[in-house]
Motif scaffolding. Structure first.
Motif, PDB file in Angstrom:
ATOM      1  N   ASN A 382       0.832  -1.212   0.000  1.00 11.44           N
ATOM      2  CA  ASN A 382       0.000   0.000   0.000  1.00 11.44           C
ATOM      3  C   ASN A 382       0.861   1.255   0.000  1.00 11.44           C
ATOM      4  N   LEU A 383       1.879   1.246   0.887  1.00  7.61           N
ATOM      5  CA  LEU A 383       2.773   2.404   0.953  1.00  7.61           C
ATOM      6  C   LEU A 383       3.498   2.607  -0.367  1.00  7.61           C
ATOM      7  N   SER A 384       3.931   1.521  -0.978  1.00  2.00           N
ATOM      8  CA  SER A 384       4.637   1.618  -2.266  1.00  2.00           C
ATOM      9  C   SER A 384       3.733   2.209  -3.349  1.00  2.00           C
ATOM     10  N   GLU A 385       2.483   1.761  -3.392  1.00  2.00           N
ATOM     11  CA  GLU A 385       1.551   2.258  -4.420  1.00  2.00           C
ATOM     12  C   GLU A 385       1.262   3.747  -4.225  1.00  2.00           C
ATOM     13  N   VAL A 386       1.111   4.156  -2.953  1.00  2.00           N
ATOM     14  CA  VAL A 386       0.845   5.575  -2.694  1.00  2.00           C
ATOM     15  C   VAL A 386       2.032   6.421  -3.125  1.00  2.00           C
ATOM     16  N   LYS A 388       4.180   5.724  -5.431  1.00  2.00           N
ATOM     17  CA  LYS A 388       4.188   5.769  -6.901  1.00  2.00           C
ATOM     18  C   LYS A 388       3.175   6.798  -7.435  1.00  2.00           C
ATOM     19  N   MET A 389       2.005   6.801  -6.811  1.00  2.00           N
ATOM     20  CA  MET A 389       0.967   7.750  -7.248  1.00  2.00           C
ATOM     21  C   MET A 389       1.411   9.187  -7.012  1.00  2.00           C
ATOM     22  N   ILE A 390       2.085   9.437  -5.895  1.00  2.28           N
ATOM     23  CA  ILE A 390       2.581  10.787  -5.626  1.00  2.28           C
ATOM     24  C   ILE A 390       3.632  11.170  -6.657  1.00  2.28           C
ATOM     25  N   GLN A 394      -0.570  11.491  -9.448  1.00  2.00           N
ATOM     26  CA  GLN A 394      -1.910  10.906  -9.619  1.00  2.00           C
ATOM     27  C   GLN A 394      -2.839  11.250  -8.471  1.00  2.00           C
ATOM     28  N   ILE A 395      -2.308  11.760  -7.341  1.00  2.26           N
ATOM     29  CA  ILE A 395      -3.150  12.180  -6.211  1.00  2.26           C
ATOM     30  C   ILE A 395      -2.716  13.584  -5.798  1.00  2.26           C
ATOM     31  N   THR A 396      -3.687  14.325  -5.257  1.00  2.00           N
ATOM     32  CA  THR A 396      -3.417  15.703  -4.828  1.00  2.00           C
ATOM     33  C   THR A 396      -2.958  15.702  -3.373  1.00  2.00           C
ATOM     34  N   PHE A 400      -3.761  13.067  -0.291  1.00  2.00           N
ATOM     35  CA  PHE A 400      -2.709  12.423   0.495  1.00  2.00           C
ATOM     36  C   PHE A 400      -2.920  12.639   1.993  1.00  2.00           C
ATOM     37  N   LYS A 401      -3.367  13.911   2.343  1.00  2.00           N
ATOM     38  CA  LYS A 401      -3.632  14.173   3.765  1.00  2.00           C
ATOM     39  C   LYS A 401      -4.764  13.284   4.284  1.00  2.00           C
TER      40      LYS A 401
END
Length: 590
Positions: A382-386, A388-390, A394-396, A400-401
């Motif tokens: 999960n941490l790895s995917e987040v 990658k998205m950052i 891909q996420i604001t 993220f907050k």
């Protein structure tokens, strides 16, 4: 030296030389008993040869010289005979005692010195003259006090040796009786001849007929060697055979009383002080063995196991019961052989323990792999995917907050999980060291409270401690830190908002410190209480859906045991839980 050889001297010299050859032949046959017999024959040969030269001498000085030589054989002959009999009958341990050996040696040594120094004290011979009234000159001896004493010593050793041979003859097997016949007859002939000479029955005047008797002795020994294979098969004493056996043996009469045994049996029994084994009832020797007695009373032969406690040691024995049937001596007698199986049992127990330990380690390995594959892998993925998205925008920041609290919980969970896996796995390794030392308990607890304050503040939980400064305990600091950390973590996990956690520490009378961590959270059900501290992977979600590793309390129990402490819990559903650990306050090992 001038010699005038006569028939007596020639016969003695020839027989003495033949005896030397025979003794050398027998000595090379080997064995202690055989060698002592050959030494006895060598003493005879010295006596015979020196006496033959004495009879061939005409001057008093020459006769005295050869008398001195004779006593090298005369003084040692009864000693060698007695030592031979001891060995032949299996009693050689008797003379190996220093006092007994000294008593045996002192008389021959003193006798030889007495003979050699007789001119100064005349205690052995009062007077020695040359008698020329016969066909050739001979010594006429007037005996002294030590001569008479040595004669008693001489015949005492001969009598003891003959008694041992006769006793051996009565109990020997038929295969050995012909051997014993030849030894007994050969032994008695010279002693009878010498006894007649001392009593004054002297058909040849002053000639001592004892050496001539050894002609017959040598002839009988030769018959024994070549006809009955004397010394080719030497009987072994019953005592030696039985004492060499590690198994214990009993012989019982019809009333189940002991009539014979070997020394090994004493390892398996514990008799009362002063009570003899011979004549003792079997019930007194082996109390609390009803099945054993029933089998003996029922005359049921075979093997059975006995479990005994001897000198505070637990023994496992196999009893082999044998009843003599009608084709043997007496059907009422029984023989019991006891074999010690304690080592085999202990080996089997160790093998089972090793198998259990191996199975436990395999289960540990499977559990760790399962946790790594599921619980550890998920948060990291999960941490790895987040991340990658950052990286890919891909996420604001607002998104993220939103998910950061969840990621924070996953990271905290992963950290705790890795810490427990690391410490528990290392503790299971053979040879893992424990570094026990005195340390300040209050400082450790404060450090752990500070470590958990962020998680406690999120749930508005207040942690209160009541631990006085300077309270010292003796344990491994890192292990106790892991234990308190896991208990505090569980308390926070299962507390609702605005709960309180109280930590107390108090000295106990048994030189321990009792540390308790009490919360007023949701509590633990009775079913769950029975499963705590077991080798089961139990994981329950917290009040804020916090995940558990399932290893924390197992690690706590293991670490407390390794530090000579204890851990227990009290809880009721809805009333919170109270975890307590006891720690040593002194070094029990000095």
């Amino acid at each position: 030296m001038n010699f005038t050889y006569n028939a007596y001297a020639i016969i003695l010299l020839a027989c003495g030389l033949a005896t030397i050859i025979l003794s050398n032949y027998i000595f090379r046959k080997g064995g202690k008993a055989v060698q002592w017999f050959s030494l006895m024959m060598f003493s005879n040969s010295i006596w015979s040869i020196a006496y033959g030269l004495e009879l061939a001498s005409s001057s008093l000085s020459t006769i005295k010289f050869f008398i001195n030589i004779e006593y090298l054989g005369i003084a040692t002959l009864p000693l060698n005979w007695f030592l031979f009999c001891l060995h032949f009958c299996g009693k050689d341990c008797w003379y190996k005692k220093p006092l007994n050996l000294t008593l045996l040696l002192i008389v021959p040594i003193i006798t030889i010195l007495m003979v050699w120094t007789n001119q100064y004290h005349h205690l052995y011979y009062k007077n020695i003259t040359v008698d020329t009234s016969g066909p050739f000159p001979m010594a006429d001896i007037d005996t002294g006090l030590w001569y008479q004493f040595f004669t008693v010593y001489f015949y005492l050793l001969l009598a003891c040796g003959c008694y041992l041979i006769l006793a051996k003859f009565r109990t020997s097997d038929p295969i050995y009786k012909k051997q014993n016949y030849s030894i007994i007859v050969a032994a008695f002939i010279p002693w009878i001849a010498n006894f007649c000479y001392l009593l004054g029955y002297r058909p040849l005047g002053h000639v001592d007929v004892t050496p001539f008797a050894f002609i017959v002795t040598s002839f009988l020994i030769l018959i024994g060697i070549f006809r009955f294979k004397l010394f080719d098969i030497i009987p072994i004493a019953r005592e030696k055979v039985l004492e060499l056996m590690r198994d214990g043996f009993f012989v019982l009469d019809q009333q189940n009383r002991v009539i014979d045994y070997n020394k090994s049996i004493k390892k398996y029994i514990q008799l009362k002080k002063g009570k003899k084994l011979i004549g003792a009832a079997l019930e007194d020797i082996f109390p609390d063995q009803p099945a054993f007695f029933e089998r003996i009373n029922a005359h049921a032969p075979g093997k059975m196991e006995l479990n005994l406690v001897v000198n505070d040691e637990n023994l496992f024995l196999e009893a082999d019961i044998l009843f003599l049937n009608d084709n043997k001596i007496n059907s009422d007698f029984s023989i019991i052989k006891l074999q010690d199986l304690t080592d085999f049992r202990q080996d089997a127990i160790r093998a089972r323990e090793q198998a259990t330990e191996l199975e436990r380690l395999n289960q540990l390995k499977d559990r760790i792999f399962s946790i790594i594959a599921h619980d550890l892998r998920g948060p990291l993925v999960n941490l790895s995917e987040v991340l990658k998205m950052i990286a890919n925008d891909q996420i604001t920041s607002d998104e993220f907050k939103t998910i950061s609290p969840t990621l924070s919980k996953d990271i905290i969970y992963t950290t705790d999980l890795l810490e427990n896996i690391l410490h528990w796995s290392r503790s299971q390794l053979k040879g893992f060291g424990i570094k026990k030392e005195f340390f300040n308990l209050r400082n450790l607890i404060i450090n752990e409270i500070n470590y958990h304050l962020p998680a406690a503040n999120l749930k508005k939980i207040q942690i209160i401690h009541d631990v006085f400064p300077g309270e010292m305990v003796f344990a491994d600091v890192l292990m106790i830190q892991i234990v308190i950390r896991n208990i505090l973590n569980n308390a926070i996990k299962f507390c609702n908002e605005n709960c309180e956690i109280h930590i107390t520490a108090a000295y106990q009378k048994n030189t321990t410190m009792l540390v308790c961590i009490k919360d007023n959270g949701v509590g633990i059900s009775e079913d769950m209480l029975s499963k705590l501290f077991k080798d089961e992977n139990i994981s329950t979600r917290g009040t804020s859906n916090e995940k558990g590793t399932g290893l924390g309390l197992i690690v706590c129990k293991d670490f407390m045991a390794r530090n000579d402490g204890n851990i227990f819990v009290e809880s009721k559903v809805g009333q919170g839980a109270k975890f307590c650990i006891s720690l040593p306050t002194v070094n029990a090992y000095g």
